[in-house]
Design an enzyme around this catalytic site. Structure first.
Site, PDB file in Angstrom:
ATOM      1  N   LYS A  21      -3.181 -12.420  -9.153  1.00  0.00           N
ATOM      2  CA  LYS A  21      -3.955 -12.521  -7.919  1.00  0.00           C
ATOM      3  C   LYS A  21      -5.426 -12.840  -8.189  1.00  0.00           C
ATOM      4  O   LYS A  21      -6.236 -12.910  -7.269  1.00  0.00           O
ATOM      5  CB  LYS A  21      -3.865 -11.232  -7.108  1.00  0.00           C
ATOM      6  CG  LYS A  21      -2.490 -10.951  -6.512  1.00  0.00           C
ATOM      7  CD  LYS A  21      -2.533  -9.737  -5.614  1.00  0.00           C
ATOM      8  CE  LYS A  21      -1.156  -9.401  -5.070  1.00  0.00           C
ATOM      9  NZ  LYS A  21      -0.249  -8.904  -6.115  1.00  0.00           N
ATOM     10  N   TRP A  27      -8.989  -8.757  -4.129  1.00  0.00           N
ATOM     11  CA  TRP A  27      -8.140  -8.308  -5.229  1.00  0.00           C
ATOM     12  C   TRP A  27      -7.483  -9.541  -5.833  1.00  0.00           C
ATOM     13  O   TRP A  27      -6.614 -10.124  -5.233  1.00  0.00           O
ATOM     14  CB  TRP A  27      -7.073  -7.329  -4.744  1.00  0.00           C
ATOM     15  CG  TRP A  27      -6.317  -6.731  -5.885  1.00  0.00           C
ATOM     16  CD1 TRP A  27      -5.133  -7.140  -6.405  1.00  0.00           C
ATOM     17  CD2 TRP A  27      -6.742  -5.602  -6.662  1.00  0.00           C
ATOM     18  NE1 TRP A  27      -4.776  -6.349  -7.453  1.00  0.00           N
ATOM     19  CE2 TRP A  27      -5.741  -5.412  -7.634  1.00  0.00           C
ATOM     20  CE3 TRP A  27      -7.857  -4.768  -6.655  1.00  0.00           C
ATOM     21  CZ2 TRP A  27      -5.840  -4.385  -8.584  1.00  0.00           C
ATOM     22  CZ3 TRP A  27      -7.933  -3.758  -7.576  1.00  0.00           C
ATOM     23  CH2 TRP A  27      -6.932  -3.562  -8.532  1.00  0.00           C
ATOM     24  N   TYR A  51       2.465  -9.401   1.231  1.00  0.00           N
ATOM     25  CA  TYR A  51       3.538  -8.424   1.124  1.00  0.00           C
ATOM     26  C   TYR A  51       4.177  -8.108   2.467  1.00  0.00           C
ATOM     27  O   TYR A  51       5.336  -7.701   2.526  1.00  0.00           O
ATOM     28  CB  TYR A  51       3.015  -7.124   0.516  1.00  0.00           C
ATOM     29  CG  TYR A  51       2.646  -7.228  -0.940  1.00  0.00           C
ATOM     30  CD1 TYR A  51       3.556  -7.709  -1.879  1.00  0.00           C
ATOM     31  CD2 TYR A  51       1.391  -6.849  -1.390  1.00  0.00           C
ATOM     32  CE1 TYR A  51       3.214  -7.809  -3.220  1.00  0.00           C
ATOM     33  CE2 TYR A  51       1.041  -6.944  -2.722  1.00  0.00           C
ATOM     34  CZ  TYR A  51       1.959  -7.420  -3.641  1.00  0.00           C
ATOM     35  OH  TYR A  51       1.619  -7.515  -4.963  1.00  0.00           O
ATOM     36  N   GLU A  70      -4.096   4.465  -3.009  1.00  0.00           N
ATOM     37  CA  GLU A  70      -2.711   4.260  -2.556  1.00  0.00           C
ATOM     38  C   GLU A  70      -1.792   5.429  -2.880  1.00  0.00           C
ATOM     39  O   GLU A  70      -0.621   5.238  -3.228  1.00  0.00           O
ATOM     40  CB  GLU A  70      -2.141   2.957  -3.132  1.00  0.00           C
ATOM     41  CG  GLU A  70      -2.854   1.713  -2.633  1.00  0.00           C
ATOM     42  CD  GLU A  70      -2.148   0.416  -2.995  1.00  0.00           C
ATOM     43  OE1 GLU A  70      -1.087   0.479  -3.661  1.00  0.00           O
ATOM     44  OE2 GLU A  70      -2.638  -0.650  -2.617  1.00  0.00           O
TER      45      GLU A  70
END
Length: 871
Positions: free
Chosen positions: A607, A586, A505, A428
């Protein structure tokens, strides 16, 4: 004889390489500004007595406030150890201090002499301590550990990671040991690696070609002849083949090669058959005396990432279904044991996973050993995470050098592990626009790392995890102007993993497949994986219908039922796309992150499919177990949501049975078919009080069962719904409203969108404002089950959008008949953000009251519904 630290030499009688543990008997103090600590005479008698592995940090707790027991201080911690070296059958000539992991920068002194610095929290490192070791007498080892928060001007400003959604624990959090060798030995100063490397260069069914490389070191003042014996052993320890050659060991590193042909090789075949050979290199002098011996695993296998067929193991299509994991636990932080690591892999195996992403950094060597032995394919990576600078400037030369160092350590220390499929060079790093435009673009760093990885290991693929590539709908990062269009990083490595959280998200569940297909079409020759997808789940927060309202990804609540729904829908999208070479949930476990205050936890990213303490498998864990593990599975869903809001509701189980049977309080509910791991009974009636649910199924000729208890404190004749809300509400008068349920159509909205700051939140003017802070909007209907009778239906409304009368007009029907016509909330309330109530009468038809909401001008809406008997 034991050392003062409680250690003894660990060695075979015929092997002069010896090793003592230095884990016990340390003194510790967390403090900055201390001086003279490296001196042998320094008085540490008032320091805390500890053993390593150890960390001073403690982060992550239940509840919505940080625990007073927490310690998230990042900075300096000092460690001191007195130890004696026990006698050895063959007295070592050289001594090496080995640290398996220190967070994050380690400065090391021995007997007052500075040995050096190691920057990086995750890799094994060694120092040659030979000139300063006292073979007899007291030795004083001093370590300064520094996990200062990375920022410009800090000691960690050029040490990866600069940022990340995980906490970097400080301390000597893995084992410490002293290794003794003869002057001639295999290289111990090769980036913490074993000095012995092996791989298969050609694999056929009748024969496999094996190449072995050893790095021979002679620390004596003169060259000497050495006999090098290289042996290949099968899994039972029996000799397969061997070779012996004589070399002249000089003061420089001498590379020694061996080549074998293995007839009819037994392949390492993942979880089905993780067969391991072992390569042993033995050094002898000309008299035959053993000087050194090193053993390493060898798995003979091929791994291929195909852009259309996915992952191929030994030429066979083998879809990788796995999860990511971090290495921390409550209280212990990163200072975990081998038992902890075994438990993690036990849970991974029980899930049915055949792959693991060891995120976001190098894990303890024992985890890679477990992956080899259990046949779990590994995604291994370094912590180039989120950003490569603090302010949009390019990655510094020092940071680039540190990233290169950590990648080299990862590869050399783990080269021999057959379980590893890919080296990941970043995660990321395209998270923010400032990192992806102009000179700060991380492309140069990633290209450098990719080239390094291919040079260090030409036989494995590289990869990286992308969060935000522009051009793939919908975007998950902030948009930037066309003139600043960011360059993409996808395509730098041999493959890519996408970190995507559609329906959490950003975007909706339906976007996941669209995005993956767009990515595949954009780069049809690039192998694609999903490296992250997931949703939070709080064990104490629940929803009657996870589709009933918007989720607040960065806050609260995080109903466990939403995680269930997220994974059910996401898994379906992933399973239908054969071009994906791997999917990683995840995360397997909740993990510490001091930037998180979500769900029912603080400083924890929840999560995970399993709780932080590993004691609770969440419902979604069993969804994957039902789909991935061939072992019989039957799990009733919702056992932690005990006190139920509604008398009529769905009951669900996760199972790999073809059908399952349900009974409540001994009353037969019936059998239902199970598909894609889900068994569903759509409209089950509870009774007031205790309800014992019992499920059973037959799998492979054997009966399996599961049971749980739900209670209904209310009555089936009273139904209260908080519309547009994913969680329920207890009104000020004590009446309980369940979360939005029984609806068809419309969309959920609230007067305070997710992530609204506390200071910016608004409230409706009403006797009980929270009853009005959510709504369902659009054209929609409710079909609410109730017994025969006559009922009052109280409807609650508020106008949050219109600024004048006439801007929103809608009708409400009751069982298809007019109930309320041309309702104008603004006009009825006398303005915006004012609660309004209306009551209509209703008699159920076919066991339910149906309410229809139809817009005339603008959208219809409702905030709460209360149905009570009219008698």
């Amino acid at each position: 004889m034991l050392s003062s630290s409680g250690a003894a030499w660990c060695a075979s009688p015929d092997v002069p390489r010896t090793q003592i543990s230095l884990d016990a008997g340390w003194r510790f103090r967390q403090a900055a500004g201390l001086t003279g600590v490296d001196a042998a005479a320094f008085d540490d008698s008032d320091w805390t007595a500890i053993d390593v592995p150890h960390t001073w940090n403690r982060i992550g707790n239940d509840g919505t406030e940080r625990s007073p027991l927490s310690n998230n201080v990042q900075g300096i911690g000092w460690y001191r150890l007195h130890f004696h070296i026990p006698p050895s059958p063959s007295q070592p000539r050289r001594y090496f201090l080995q640290f398996d992991g220190v967070g994050e920068i380690a400065d090391v002194w021995l007997n007052g002499h500075y040995l050096g610095k190691h920057a990086g929290a995750f890799a094994r490192f060694r120092f040659d301590a030979s000139p300063w070791v006292r073979p007899s007498g007291d030795n004083v080892l001093v370590v300064k550990a520094d996990n200062s928060h990375p920022q410009r001007g800090s000691s960690t400003q050029d040490v990866i990671p600069l940022k990340g959604d995980f906490f970097v624990f400080g301390g000597i959090y893995r084992n410490v040991s002293l290794i003794g060798t003869q002057a001639v030995h295999l290289d111990l100063m090769d980036f913490g690696a074993p000095g012995l490397y092996a791989h298969a260069t050609d694999i056929q069914s009748n024969e496999a070609a094996i190449e072995v490389v050893g790095r021979l070191v002679n620390d004596a003042s003169r060259a000497r002849p050495v006999q090098v014996q290289t042996t290949l052993l099968d899994a039972a320890g029996h000799l397969v083949t061997e070779s012996t050659r004589r070399v002249d060991a000089t003061a420089q590193v001498t590379q020694v090669d061996a080549h074998f042909a293995v007839p009819h090789p037994h392949l390492w075949s993942g979880v089905k058959d993780p067969y391991l050979y072992h390569v042993v290199m033995t050094l002898r002098d000309i008299k035959g005396n053993v000087l050194d011996r090193v053993e390493q695993p060898l798995g003979i296998r091929t791994m291929t990432l195909d852009p259309e067929r996915g992952f191929l193991l030994n030429g066979q299509v083998t879809p990788l279904r796995g999860a990511s994991m971090h290495q921390d636990r409550p209280v212990k932080g990163w200072a975990i044991s081998t038992d902890d690591q075994r438990e993690d892999f036990d849970l991974l195996g029980d899930l049915g996973a055949n792959a693991v992403r060891l995120a976001h950094y190098q894990h303890d060597q024992y985890s890679y050993d477990l992956a080899d032995a259990r046949g779990v394919v590994v995604w291994a990576e370094i912590p180039v995470v989120s950003q490569v600078s603090f302010d949009g400037s390019p990655a510094s030369d020092a940071l680039t050098a540190n990233a290169r160092q950590q990648l080299t350590e990862l590869i050399r220390q783990n080269y021999n592990h057959p379980a590893i499929a890919v080296w990941s060079i970043g995660n990321e790093v395209d998270l923010t626009p400032t990192q992806m435009t102009g000179p700060s673009h991380p492309k140069a760093l990633l290209q450098t790392l990719n080239t390094l990885a291919k040079r260090e290991d030409p036989f494995r693929a590289t990869t990286l995890a992308d969060c935000c590539e522009v051009g793939l709908p919908p975007h998950t990062a902030p948009q930037i102007p066309p003139e600043s269009r960011r360059e993409v990083i996808v395509g730098i490595a041999d493959s890519v993993g996408y970190n995507r959280y559609f329906g959490w998200y950003a975007g909706t569940f339906a976007d996941f497949g669209v995005m993956l297909d767009a990515a595949h079409a954009l780069r049809p020759a690039l192998p694609i994986a999903v490296s992250e997808y997931g949703a939070g789940a709080a064990l104490t927060q629940h929803s009657d219908d996870a589709r009933g309202g918007p989720i607040n990804p960065h806050g609260r609540p995080h109903p466990e039922e939403y995680q269930n729904l997220y994974h059910e829908v996401s898994w379906k999208a992933l399973q239908s796309r054969d071009y994906l070479w791997a999917n990683f949930v995840w995360n397997l476990f909740d993990f510490s992150s001091d930037s998180r205050n979500e769900g029912d936890l603080t400083d924890i990213n929840e999560k995970g499919l399993v709780s932080y303490d590993r004691k609770t498998r969440k419902d979604a864990f069993y969804f994957y177990r039902a789909n991935c593990n061939e072992a019989p599975t039957l799990h009733l869903v919702g056992r932690r949501y005990v006190d139920r809001s509604y008398a009529v509701l769905k009951v669900k189980a996760y199972s790999n049975a073809s059908a399952a049977h349900l009974a409540i309080n001994g009353r037969d509910v019936g059998e239902t078919s199970c598909a894609e791991g889900i068994c569903l009974w759509p409209a089950v009636h509870l009774v007031s009080g205790r309800n014992e649910l019992h499920a059973s199924a037959t799998i492979g000729g054997s009966m399996i069962e599961d049971a749980m208890v739900w209670t209904l404190s209310g009555s089936e004749r009273m139904v209260r719904i908080k519309a547009g809300d994913i969680s329920g509400y207890v009104a000020r008068n004590g009446e309980r409203y369940g979360s939005d349920m029984y609806f068809d159509g419309g969309s959920a909205a609230g007067i305070n969108p997710p992530d609204t700051a506390a200071a910016d939140r608004v409230a409706v003017r009403a006797d009980d404002p929270p009853l009005f802070d959510s709504a369902r909007e659009g054209d929609f209907a409710y079909r609410i089950p109730v017994p025969d009778g006559h009922y009052h239906v109280t409807l609650r409304f508020e106008e949050a959008v219109a600024t004048a009368a006439g801007q929103r007009l809608f009708d409400v029907t009751v069982n298809g008949q007019p109930g309320l016509s041309n309702l104008d909330i603004y006009q009825a309330a006398g303005g915006r953000m004012i609660g309004v109530e209306r009551v209509v009468e209703a008699t159920p038809q076919q066991g339910a009251i149906e309410l229809g909401f139809h817009g005339r001008h603008g959208k219809a809406m409702i905030s709460a519904i209360a149905i009570t008997p009219a008698e």
